[in-house]
Design a protein around this motif. Structure first.
Motif, PDB file in Angstrom:
ATOM      1  N   LYS A  64      65.777  40.419   9.706  1.00  0.00           N
ATOM      2  CA  LYS A  64      66.491  39.188  10.051  1.00  0.00           C
ATOM      3  C   LYS A  64      67.770  39.478  10.837  1.00  0.00           C
ATOM      4  O   LYS A  64      68.139  38.730  11.725  1.00  0.00           O
ATOM      5  N   ARG A 135      67.636  19.228  17.933  1.00  0.00           N
ATOM      6  CA  ARG A 135      66.910  20.168  17.070  1.00  0.00           C
ATOM      7  C   ARG A 135      65.504  20.399  17.611  1.00  0.00           C
ATOM      8  O   ARG A 135      65.033  21.527  17.704  1.00  0.00           O
ATOM      9  N   LEU A 139      64.087  23.962  18.883  1.00  0.00           N
ATOM     10  CA  LEU A 139      62.889  24.549  18.269  1.00  0.00           C
ATOM     11  C   LEU A 139      61.818  24.807  19.318  1.00  0.00           C
ATOM     12  O   LEU A 139      61.138  25.839  19.277  1.00  0.00           O
ATOM     13  N   ARG A 140      61.683  23.899  20.259  1.00  0.00           N
ATOM     14  CA  ARG A 140      60.700  24.094  21.327  1.00  0.00           C
ATOM     15  C   ARG A 140      61.069  25.293  22.192  1.00  0.00           C
ATOM     16  O   ARG A 140      60.209  26.070  22.599  1.00  0.00           O
ATOM     17  N   LEU A 142      62.718  27.906  21.146  1.00  0.00           N
ATOM     18  CA  LEU A 142      62.498  29.103  20.340  1.00  0.00           C
ATOM     19  C   LEU A 142      61.017  29.403  20.119  1.00  0.00           C
ATOM     20  O   LEU A 142      60.607  30.563  20.134  1.00  0.00           O
ATOM     21  N   ASN A 143      60.225  28.366  19.904  1.00  0.00           N
ATOM     22  CA  ASN A 143      58.828  28.552  19.501  1.00  0.00           C
ATOM     23  C   ASN A 143      57.829  28.326  20.627  1.00  0.00           C
ATOM     24  O   ASN A 143      56.636  28.537  20.425  1.00  0.00           O
ATOM     25  N   GLY A 144      58.289  27.873  21.770  1.00  0.00           N
ATOM     26  CA  GLY A 144      57.376  27.580  22.870  1.00  0.00           C
ATOM     27  C   GLY A 144      56.812  26.183  22.726  1.00  0.00           C
ATOM     28  O   GLY A 144      56.994  25.507  21.711  1.00  0.00           O
ATOM     29  N   THR A 146      54.460  23.053  22.045  1.00  0.00           N
ATOM     30  CA  THR A 146      53.463  22.778  21.016  1.00  0.00           C
ATOM     31  C   THR A 146      52.230  22.172  21.672  1.00  0.00           C
ATOM     32  O   THR A 146      52.355  21.398  22.619  1.00  0.00           O
TER      33      THR A 146
END
Length: 148
Positions: A64, A135, A139-140, A142-144, A146
């Motif tokens: 982490k 947010r 998140l998009r 960071l995570n690509g 959806t």
């Protein structure tokens, strides 16, 4: 021999990248100042914040914090010496040691979070809907994307 072309970015994308960098730099600066007020290094404060959420094995802490497990051992040693953290056996595997926050460590972690005005105050000026949208965008990022 083919040369790779560097992708060009539009001015808006470059401005957003610069703004994200500025936000991150200011957050880290304030985090370091808040840590220093508690006589902690930034790494000690980050580890303490992680442990305030849940006890974690040393190897997971290293992942982490993106550092070597031996570095985490030293950080936990120093937090333990101050009574802010402790080592305990993992109930699911007694061969594994978990680092855990003490009550005093939990109070310090809470104080650290509350002292981060830069991160908190600008967000308070946004409506709930704006914070939810931000947010989602972060998140998009960071995570690509959806799948639809």
């Amino acid at each position: 021999m083919a040369t790779q072309k560097t992708p060009s970015f539009d001015p808006l994308t470059l401005e957003v990248v610069d703004l994200i960098g500025t936000v991150v730099a200011r957050y880290h600066e304030e985090y370091e100042e808040a840590a220093a007020e508690h006589a902690l290094t930034g790494a000690q404060a980050r580890l303490l914040s992680l442990l305030s959420l849940e006890p974690l094995p040393m190897r997971r802490l290293a992942q982490k914090l993106k550092c070597e497990p031996s570095n985490v051992t030293g950080i936990v040693d120093r937090l333990e010496a101050r009574g802010l953290a402790e080592r305990r056996p993992d109930p699911s595997d007694r061969r594994v040691k978990l680092a855990a926050v003490t009550e005093e460590g939990r109070a310090v972690a809470r104080s650290l979070r509350l002292s981060l005005r830069f991160a908190r105050e600008p967000l308070a000026t946004l409506s709930r809907e704006e914070r939810v949208a931000l947010r989602g965008l972060l998140l998009r990022m960071l995570n690509g994307p959806t799948p639809d």
